[in-house]
Scaffold this active site. Structure first.
Site, PDB file in Angstrom:
ATOM      1  N   ASP A  10      10.565  82.658 149.866  1.00 45.44           N
ATOM      2  CA  ASP A  10       9.126  82.469 150.058  1.00 45.44           C
ATOM      3  C   ASP A  10       8.568  83.776 150.610  1.00 45.44           C
ATOM      4  OD1 ASP A  10       6.702  80.848 150.259  1.00 45.44           O
ATOM      5  OD2 ASP A  10       6.934  81.054 152.415  1.00 45.44           O
ATOM      6  N   SER A  11       7.248  83.873 150.590  1.00 40.76           N
ATOM      7  CA  SER A  11       6.610  85.054 151.157  1.00 40.76           C
ATOM      8  C   SER A  11       6.842  85.137 152.666  1.00 40.76           C
ATOM      9  CB  SER A  11       5.109  85.002 150.877  1.00 40.76           C
ATOM     10  OG  SER A  11       4.580  83.786 151.370  1.00 40.76           O
ATOM     11  N   TYR A  42       1.474  86.784 150.401  1.00 41.06           N
ATOM     12  CA  TYR A  42       1.439  87.136 148.985  1.00 41.06           C
ATOM     13  C   TYR A  42       0.126  86.607 148.372  1.00 41.06           C
ATOM     14  CZ  TYR A  42       6.549  88.116 148.707  1.00 41.06           C
ATOM     15  OH  TYR A  42       7.821  88.627 148.855  1.00 41.06           O
ATOM     16  N   GLY A  43      -0.408  85.572 148.994  1.00 38.20           N
ATOM     17  CA  GLY A  43      -1.531  84.834 148.413  1.00 38.20           C
ATOM     18  C   GLY A  43      -2.826  85.605 148.276  1.00 38.20           C
ATOM     19  N   CYS A  73       7.594  79.734 147.038  1.00 35.82           N
ATOM     20  CA  CYS A  73       6.225  80.249 147.174  1.00 35.82           C
ATOM     21  C   CYS A  73       5.364  79.870 145.954  1.00 35.82           C
ATOM     22  CB  CYS A  73       6.294  81.767 147.315  1.00 35.82           C
ATOM     23  SG  CYS A  73       4.694  82.528 147.569  1.00 35.82           S
ATOM     24  N   ASN A  74       4.279  79.166 146.230  1.00 36.36           N
ATOM     25  CA  ASN A  74       3.368  78.771 145.147  1.00 36.36           C
ATOM     26  C   ASN A  74       2.698  79.982 144.512  1.00 36.36           C
ATOM     27  OD1 ASN A  74       2.636  75.557 145.220  1.00 36.36           O
ATOM     28  ND2 ASN A  74       3.405  76.311 147.175  1.00 36.36           N
ATOM     29  N   GLU A 152       0.732  78.977 160.875  1.00 42.98           N
ATOM     30  CA  GLU A 152       1.677  79.889 161.533  1.00 42.98           C
ATOM     31  C   GLU A 152       1.430  79.971 163.032  1.00 42.98           C
ATOM     32  OE1 GLU A 152       2.447  83.599 159.708  1.00 42.98           O
ATOM     33  OE2 GLU A 152       3.267  82.600 157.945  1.00 42.98           O
ATOM     34  N   CYS A 184       0.565  75.060 148.535  1.00 41.99           N
ATOM     35  CA  CYS A 184       0.947  76.206 149.359  1.00 41.99           C
ATOM     36  C   CYS A 184       2.006  75.713 150.340  1.00 41.99           C
ATOM     37  CB  CYS A 184      -0.270  76.744 150.115  1.00 41.99           C
ATOM     38  SG  CYS A 184       0.142  78.016 151.320  1.00 41.99           S
ATOM     39  N   THR A 185       3.042  76.517 150.527  1.00 42.88           N
ATOM     40  CA  THR A 185       4.176  76.084 151.349  1.00 42.88           C
ATOM     41  C   THR A 185       3.802  75.765 152.797  1.00 42.88           C
ATOM     42  OG1 THR A 185       4.624  78.433 151.690  1.00 42.88           O
ATOM     43  CG2 THR A 185       5.943  77.295 150.027  1.00 42.88           C
ATOM     44  N   HIS A 186       2.731  76.382 153.279  1.00 47.25           N
ATOM     45  CA  HIS A 186       2.342  76.148 154.681  1.00 47.25           C
ATOM     46  C   HIS A 186       1.611  74.821 154.896  1.00 47.25           C
ATOM     47  CE1 HIS A 186       3.142  80.417 155.009  1.00 47.25           C
ATOM     48  NE2 HIS A 186       2.953  80.364 156.310  1.00 47.25           N
TER      49      HIS A 186
HETATM   50  N1  DGL Z   1       3.990  80.976 150.623  1.00 39.16           N
HETATM   51  C1  DGL Z   1       2.668  81.174 150.119  1.00 39.16           C
HETATM   52  C2  DGL Z   1       2.365  80.149 149.020  1.00 39.16           C
HETATM   53  O1  DGL Z   1       2.957  79.096 148.969  1.00 39.16           O
HETATM   54  C3  DGL Z   1       1.637  81.069 151.210  1.00 39.16           C
HETATM   55  C4  DGL Z   1       1.562  82.232 152.133  1.00 39.16           C
HETATM   56  C5  DGL Z   1       1.159  83.514 151.430  1.00 39.16           C
HETATM   57  O2  DGL Z   1      -0.031  83.716 151.142  1.00 39.16           O
HETATM   58  O3  DGL Z   1       2.032  84.294 151.185  1.00 39.16           O
HETATM   59  O4  DGL Z   1       1.525  80.417 148.206  1.00 39.16           O
END
Ligand code: DGL
Length: 267
Positions: A10-11, A42-43, A73-74, A152, A184-186
């Site tokens: 994941d990011s 990454y988003g 990561c989505n 976070e 989104c993973t969060h």
């Molecule tokens: N892990 C990213 C996602 O699921 C979220 C955090 C990011 O923006 O990197 O898209």
């Protein structure tokens, strides 16, 4: 039988929510997790940058001899999955298709909301995959970038998060949606707050659950499950040592695991 570990990346720390679903479904499997904590988010980045980072993340996981990779990561799954599958031979599982299929199947009134990072929304991947299942579904998408730092910060139960959720989600609620994909993973870390905001009549879909099920089905079908008397041991790697990893790890996995630093630029 294949006793090599499963790679998950994941990011950053959000992918630990996906890891928890994989552990739930496949408790005997060993996992190597990589969180790109030095380069998160990454988003907010371009497709090219996201793809470049994801290739490095995969090269690192391959150096750990993984048998399959879950792109938790989505933002990567929605922008780069096809390119990654073409580039690498290892089986790669994204989160978008399982999440989209689940949402399409769950919605009764055919009005589905998608909440995700800007990069995921911009890709249109969830919408495309939902419409593949049922083209009569109306999909309403909303980028919710502030949810990531709020999750976070551990502010899942804070007034600021509730107000942010109300501001982001009221637009979707006006469309009478009955299902929301947490793309989104969060976001699963803010699930209670999101649920309180949208009410009981809206179903929240976490793509991680269906992703874990499709990974399990694949490993079973291809006789790739780990078989051992030795309990599974998971390993966690990050590109920057941060406090956040420990906090989210405790929240997502119920326990704080040690993480090891690696220099991702070397891959
Ligand atoms: N892990 C990213 C996602 O699921 C979220 C955090 C990011 O923006 O990197 O898209």
């Amino acid at each position: 039988m294949d006793n090599r570990p499963i790679g998950i990346f994941d990011s950053g720390v959000g992918g630990l929510t996906v890891t928890s679903r994989v552990i739930e479904q496949l408790p005997d499997e060993e996992i190597v997790y990589f969180g790109d904590t030095a380069r998160v988010p990454y988003g907010s980045k371009s497709k090219d940058t996201i793809t470049k980072f994801a290739k490095q993340d995969i090269r690192f996981l391959l150096s750990k001899d993984v048998k399959a990779i879950v792109v938790a990561c989505n933002s990567v799954s929605s922008n780069s999955l096809e390119e990654l599958k073409d580039r690498f031979e290892v089986p790669i599982f994204g989160v978008v298709i399982p999440g989209a299929e689940e949402a399409a199947n769950v919605s009764r009134n055919k009005k589905v909301g998608v909440i995700a990072t800007s990069a995921t929304i911009r890709s249109g991947a969830y919408e495309k995959e939902i419409l593949k299942v049922d083209e009569s579904i109306n999909v309403y998408s909303k980028a919710c970038p502030l949810f990531v730092p709020l999750a976070e910060a551990g502010w899942a139960d804070d007034e600021i998060t509730r107000l942010t959720a109300k501001k982001y989600l009221s637009e979707l609620l006006e469309k009478d949606i009955d299902t929301i994909v947490m793309g989104c993973t969060h976001y699963p870390l803010l699930k209670e707050c999101i649920k309180d905001t949208v009410g009981e009549n809206v179903t929240l879909v976490d793509p991680a659950h269906e992703t874990a099920l499709s990974l399990k089905a694949y490993l079973e079908k291809n006789d790739m499950l780990r078989v051992s008397d030795i309990p599974a041991e998971n390993k966690f790697y990050v590109s920057d040592k941060t406090e956040t990893f420990n906090e989210i790890c405790s929240q997502a996995l119920g326990k704080c695991f040690e993480s090891e630093y690696i220099n991702i630029e070397e891959y």
